[in-house]
Design a protein around this motif. Structure first.
Motif, PDB file in Angstrom:
ATOM      1  N   LEU A  51       0.901  -1.063  -0.029  1.00  0.00           N
ATOM      2  CA  LEU A  51       0.226  -0.080   0.078  1.00  0.00           C
ATOM      3  C   LEU A  51       0.797   1.254   0.096  1.00  0.00           C
ATOM      4  CD1 LEU A  51      -2.894  -0.942   2.686  1.00  0.00           C
ATOM      5  CD2 LEU A  51      -2.988  -0.950   0.085  1.00  0.00           C
ATOM      6  N   GLY A  52       2.292   1.133   0.663  1.00  0.00           N
ATOM      7  CA  GLY A  52       2.990   2.222   0.386  1.00  0.00           C
ATOM      8  C   GLY A  52       3.850   2.421  -0.759  1.00  0.00           C
ATOM      9  N   GLY A  53       3.696   1.604  -1.589  1.00  0.00           N
ATOM     10  CA  GLY A  53       4.584   1.639  -2.948  1.00  0.00           C
ATOM     11  C   GLY A  53       4.179   2.833  -3.834  1.00  0.00           C
ATOM     12  N   ARG A  54       5.138   3.348  -4.276  1.00  0.00           N
ATOM     13  CA  ARG A  54       5.149   4.443  -4.904  1.00  0.00           C
ATOM     14  C   ARG A  54       5.899   4.514  -6.334  1.00  0.00           C
ATOM     15  NH1 ARG A  54       2.258   5.360  -1.514  1.00  0.00           N
ATOM     16  NH2 ARG A  54       1.933   6.975  -0.164  1.00  0.00           N
ATOM     17  N   ALA A  55       5.954   3.049  -6.810  1.00  0.00           N
ATOM     18  CA  ALA A  55       6.559   2.781  -8.123  1.00  0.00           C
ATOM     19  C   ALA A  55       5.660   3.297  -9.371  1.00  0.00           C
ATOM     20  CB  ALA A  55       6.357   1.234  -8.439  1.00  0.00           C
ATOM     21  N   ALA A  56       4.551   3.757  -9.243  1.00  0.00           N
ATOM     22  CA  ALA A  56       3.997   4.449 -10.294  1.00  0.00           C
ATOM     23  C   ALA A  56       4.043   5.993 -10.225  1.00  0.00           C
ATOM     24  CB  ALA A  56       2.343   4.088 -10.188  1.00  0.00           C
ATOM     25  N   GLY A  57       4.696   6.562  -9.103  1.00  0.00           N
ATOM     26  CA  GLY A  57       4.813   7.910  -8.831  1.00  0.00           C
ATOM     27  C   GLY A  57       3.718   8.521  -8.202  1.00  0.00           C
ATOM     28  N   THR A  58       2.854   7.713  -7.904  1.00  0.00           N
ATOM     29  CA  THR A  58       1.380   8.246  -7.205  1.00  0.00           C
ATOM     30  C   THR A  58       1.203   7.493  -6.073  1.00  0.00           C
ATOM     31  OG1 THR A  58      -0.115   7.082  -8.071  1.00  0.00           O
ATOM     32  CG2 THR A  58       0.509   9.137  -9.231  1.00  0.00           C
ATOM     33  N   SER A  59       0.402   7.653  -5.045  1.00  0.00           N
ATOM     34  CA  SER A  59      -0.063   6.976  -3.855  1.00  0.00           C
ATOM     35  C   SER A  59      -1.274   5.967  -4.271  1.00  0.00           C
ATOM     36  CB  SER A  59      -0.509   7.764  -2.823  1.00  0.00           C
ATOM     37  OG  SER A  59      -1.562   8.718  -3.121  1.00  0.00           O
ATOM     38  N   ALA A  60      -1.574   5.951  -5.704  1.00  0.00           N
ATOM     39  CA  ALA A  60      -2.577   4.910  -6.032  1.00  0.00           C
ATOM     40  C   ALA A  60      -2.624   3.509  -5.254  1.00  0.00           C
ATOM     41  CB  ALA A  60      -2.656   4.941  -7.640  1.00  0.00           C
ATOM     42  N   ALA A  61      -1.592   3.234  -4.849  1.00  0.00           N
ATOM     43  CA  ALA A  61      -1.619   1.744  -4.244  1.00  0.00           C
ATOM     44  C   ALA A  61      -2.588   1.705  -3.161  1.00  0.00           C
ATOM     45  CB  ALA A  61      -0.206   1.257  -4.097  1.00  0.00           C
ATOM     46  N   ALA A  62      -2.639   2.791  -2.442  1.00  0.00           N
ATOM     47  CA  ALA A  62      -3.188   2.814  -1.157  1.00  0.00           C
ATOM     48  C   ALA A  62      -4.564   2.729  -1.293  1.00  0.00           C
ATOM     49  CB  ALA A  62      -2.910   4.227  -0.348  1.00  0.00           C
ATOM     50  N   TYR A  63      -5.390   3.477  -2.315  1.00  0.00           N
ATOM     51  CA  TYR A  63      -6.418   3.585  -2.638  1.00  0.00           C
ATOM     52  C   TYR A  63      -7.429   3.169  -3.947  1.00  0.00           C
ATOM     53  CZ  TYR A  63      -5.332   7.723  -5.422  1.00  0.00           C
ATOM     54  OH  TYR A  63      -4.602   8.450  -6.526  1.00  0.00           O
ATOM     55  N   GLY A  64      -6.166   2.683  -4.858  1.00  0.00           N
ATOM     56  CA  GLY A  64      -6.865   2.314  -6.155  1.00  0.00           C
ATOM     57  C   GLY A  64      -6.848   0.793  -6.213  1.00  0.00           C
ATOM     58  N   LEU A  65      -7.432   0.111  -7.259  1.00  0.00           N
ATOM     59  CA  LEU A  65      -7.383  -1.200  -7.443  1.00  0.00           C
ATOM     60  C   LEU A  65      -6.769  -1.422  -8.720  1.00  0.00           C
ATOM     61  CD1 LEU A  65     -10.980  -2.194  -6.079  1.00  0.00           C
ATOM     62  CD2 LEU A  65      -8.748  -2.328  -5.028  1.00  0.00           C
ATOM     63  N   PRO A  66      -5.814  -2.351  -8.737  1.00  0.00           N
ATOM     64  CA  PRO A  66      -5.005  -2.552 -10.125  1.00  0.00           C
ATOM     65  C   PRO A  66      -5.483  -3.150 -11.274  1.00  0.00           C
ATOM     66  CG  PRO A  66      -4.072  -4.023  -8.545  1.00  0.00           C
ATOM     67  CD  PRO A  66      -5.064  -3.281  -7.813  1.00  0.00           C
ATOM     68  N   LEU A  67      -6.693  -4.378 -11.026  1.00  0.00           N
ATOM     69  CA  LEU A  67      -7.254  -5.111 -11.927  1.00  0.00           C
ATOM     70  C   LEU A  67      -8.733  -4.836 -12.394  1.00  0.00           C
ATOM     71  CD1 LEU A  67      -5.763  -8.366 -10.406  1.00  0.00           C
ATOM     72  CD2 LEU A  67      -4.957  -7.086 -12.288  1.00  0.00           C
ATOM     73  N   ASP A  68      -9.298  -4.878 -13.543  1.00  0.00           N
ATOM     74  CA  ASP A  68     -10.532  -4.524 -13.891  1.00  0.00           C
ATOM     75  C   ASP A  68     -11.514  -5.350 -13.073  1.00  0.00           C
ATOM     76  OD1 ASP A  68      -9.693  -6.734 -15.274  1.00  0.00           O
ATOM     77  OD2 ASP A  68     -10.573  -6.116 -17.268  1.00  0.00           O
ATOM     78  N   ASP A  69     -11.023  -6.780 -12.964  1.00  0.00           N
ATOM     79  CA  ASP A  69     -12.150  -7.604 -12.369  1.00  0.00           C
ATOM     80  C   ASP A  69     -12.397  -7.217 -10.834  1.00  0.00           C
ATOM     81  OD1 ASP A  69     -12.256  -9.000 -14.514  1.00  0.00           O
ATOM     82  OD2 ASP A  69     -11.562 -11.143 -13.461  1.00  0.00           O
ATOM     83  N   ALA A  70     -11.799  -6.216 -10.244  1.00  0.00           N
ATOM     84  CA  ALA A  70     -11.957  -5.863  -8.880  1.00  0.00           C
ATOM     85  C   ALA A  70     -12.759  -4.871  -8.814  1.00  0.00           C
ATOM     86  CB  ALA A  70     -10.522  -5.467  -8.039  1.00  0.00           C
ATOM     87  N   TRP A  71     -12.876  -4.017 -10.060  1.00  0.00           N
ATOM     88  CA  TRP A  71     -13.964  -2.939 -10.035  1.00  0.00           C
ATOM     89  C   TRP A  71     -15.164  -3.510 -10.698  1.00  0.00           C
ATOM     90  CZ3 TRP A  71     -12.869   1.365  -8.005  1.00  0.00           C
ATOM     91  CH2 TRP A  71     -11.610   1.767  -7.788  1.00  0.00           C
ATOM     92  N   ILE A  72     -15.319  -4.708 -11.435  1.00  0.00           N
ATOM     93  CA  ILE A  72     -16.351  -5.326 -11.746  1.00  0.00           C
ATOM     94  C   ILE A  72     -17.235  -5.982 -10.457  1.00  0.00           C
ATOM     95  CG2 ILE A  72     -17.351  -7.335 -13.034  1.00  0.00           C
ATOM     96  CD1 ILE A  72     -15.264  -6.736 -15.038  1.00  0.00           C
ATOM     97  N   HIS A  73     -16.279  -6.703  -9.489  1.00  0.00           N
ATOM     98  CA  HIS A  73     -17.160  -7.089  -8.277  1.00  0.00           C
ATOM     99  C   HIS A  73     -17.602  -5.868  -7.557  1.00  0.00           C
ATOM    100  CE1 HIS A  73     -14.256 -10.734  -8.897  1.00  0.00           C
ATOM    101  NE2 HIS A  73     -15.367 -11.100  -8.563  1.00  0.00           N
ATOM    102  N   LEU A  74     -17.194  -4.791  -7.506  1.00  0.00           N
ATOM    103  CA  LEU A  74     -17.490  -3.684  -6.745  1.00  0.00           C
ATOM    104  C   LEU A  74     -18.741  -3.112  -7.297  1.00  0.00           C
ATOM    105  CD1 LEU A  74     -14.690  -1.915  -5.701  1.00  0.00           C
ATOM    106  CD2 LEU A  74     -16.051  -2.989  -4.248  1.00  0.00           C
ATOM    107  N   VAL A  75     -18.957  -3.230  -8.680  1.00  0.00           N
ATOM    108  CA  VAL A  75     -20.169  -2.522  -9.272  1.00  0.00           C
ATOM    109  C   VAL A  75     -21.373  -3.612  -8.832  1.00  0.00           C
ATOM    110  CG1 VAL A  75     -21.544  -2.503 -11.444  1.00  0.00           C
ATOM    111  CG2 VAL A  75     -19.126  -1.795 -11.330  1.00  0.00           C
ATOM    112  N   TYR A  76     -21.133  -4.947  -8.862  1.00  0.00           N
ATOM    113  CA  TYR A  76     -22.219  -5.649  -8.383  1.00  0.00           C
ATOM    114  C   TYR A  76     -22.457  -5.471  -6.910  1.00  0.00           C
ATOM    115  CZ  TYR A  76     -22.054  -8.432 -12.858  1.00  0.00           C
ATOM    116  OH  TYR A  76     -22.267  -8.668 -14.246  1.00  0.00           O
ATOM    117  N   SER A  77     -21.419  -5.503  -6.116  1.00  0.00           N
ATOM    118  CA  SER A  77     -21.668  -5.106  -4.840  1.00  0.00           C
ATOM    119  C   SER A  77     -22.381  -3.837  -4.729  1.00  0.00           C
ATOM    120  CB  SER A  77     -20.387  -5.002  -4.011  1.00  0.00           C
ATOM    121  OG  SER A  77     -19.668  -6.248  -3.770  1.00  0.00           O
TER     122      SER A  77
END
Length: 208
Positions: A51-77
């Motif tokens: 979660l503390g990774g900054r490889a992308a140059g941002t703090s997205a690891a802390a709040y984002g999700l890297p895979l589209d399937d994770a977002w698909i699950h959240l839409v159904y939820s």
């Protein structure tokens, strides 16, 4: 351990005296509190490492999700949370989610999200870490039960906690931690002679 007894003949109350009993799950907190706490620390440490990774140059690891399937699950939820059923598009009932059980487990996060600012993904990551910890606990108890070797139990449980692929999966929003924890809890239930517990775990696992 606590026991649940079911009469052999459910039509006669007197049959309770000769009921069939199953042991209920026993966490044995006092006996295993050190492994439980150490495993919790290990899971938190590996989670924060990602979660503390900054490889992308941002703090997205802390709040984002890297895979589209994770977002698909959240839409159904979200649809479930809004009492719209299993729908990706409003009013259209269907299932494109690979894990209905994961969808259901995430549903309450939409009700709770306002408590921490409304970002559901934070809750998803916490849920993944908790499930990962539960999987490690089950692995510890299972190996200890099967082998009687505390060192082997520690090795198996810590391997699940610190494995980089699993650590990433737990905070990715995917159902990997759930898919690991359920069979381990089933195996632990069987090994520990808890028939009812094993049946319950299988019942929950069907929609994974």
């Amino acid at each position: 351990n606590p026991r649940l007894c079911v009469p052999e003949d459910l039509g006669h109350a007197a049959a309770v005296a000769s009921a069939t009993c199953w042991k209920l799950p026993a966490w044995a907190w006092r006996q295993y509190r050190v492994p439980y706490l150490v495993l919790a620390v290990a899971h938190l440490a590996t989670a924060f490492a990602f979660l503390g990774g900054r490889a992308a140059g941002t703090s997205a690891a802390a709040y984002g999700l890297p895979l589209d399937d994770a977002w698909i699950h959240l839409v159904y939820s979200r649809s479930f949370a809004h009492f719209e059923g299993l729908a990706y598009n409003p009013g259209v009932q269907e299932c494109g989610a690979t894990s209905p059980l994961w969808v259901l487990l995430q549903t309450p996060l939409y009700w709770l999200a306002p408590l921490w600012g409304g970002e559901v993904t934070y809750g998803v990551k916490v849920l993944g870490v908790v499930l990962g910890w539960l999987g490690s606990v089950a692995a510890f108890r299972l190996i200890a039960r099967l082998t009687g070797l505390t060192a082997a139990a520690w090795g198996a449980a810590l391997l699940l906690a610190v494995d980089p692929s699993l650590a990433f999966a737990r905070v990715s929003g995917m159902e990997v931690a759930l898919a690991v924890a359920v069979p381990l809890w089933f195996a632990w239930s069987v090994a520990d002679g808890r028939l009812l517990g094993a049946v319950r775990v299988v019942g929950k696992a069907i929609p994974i």
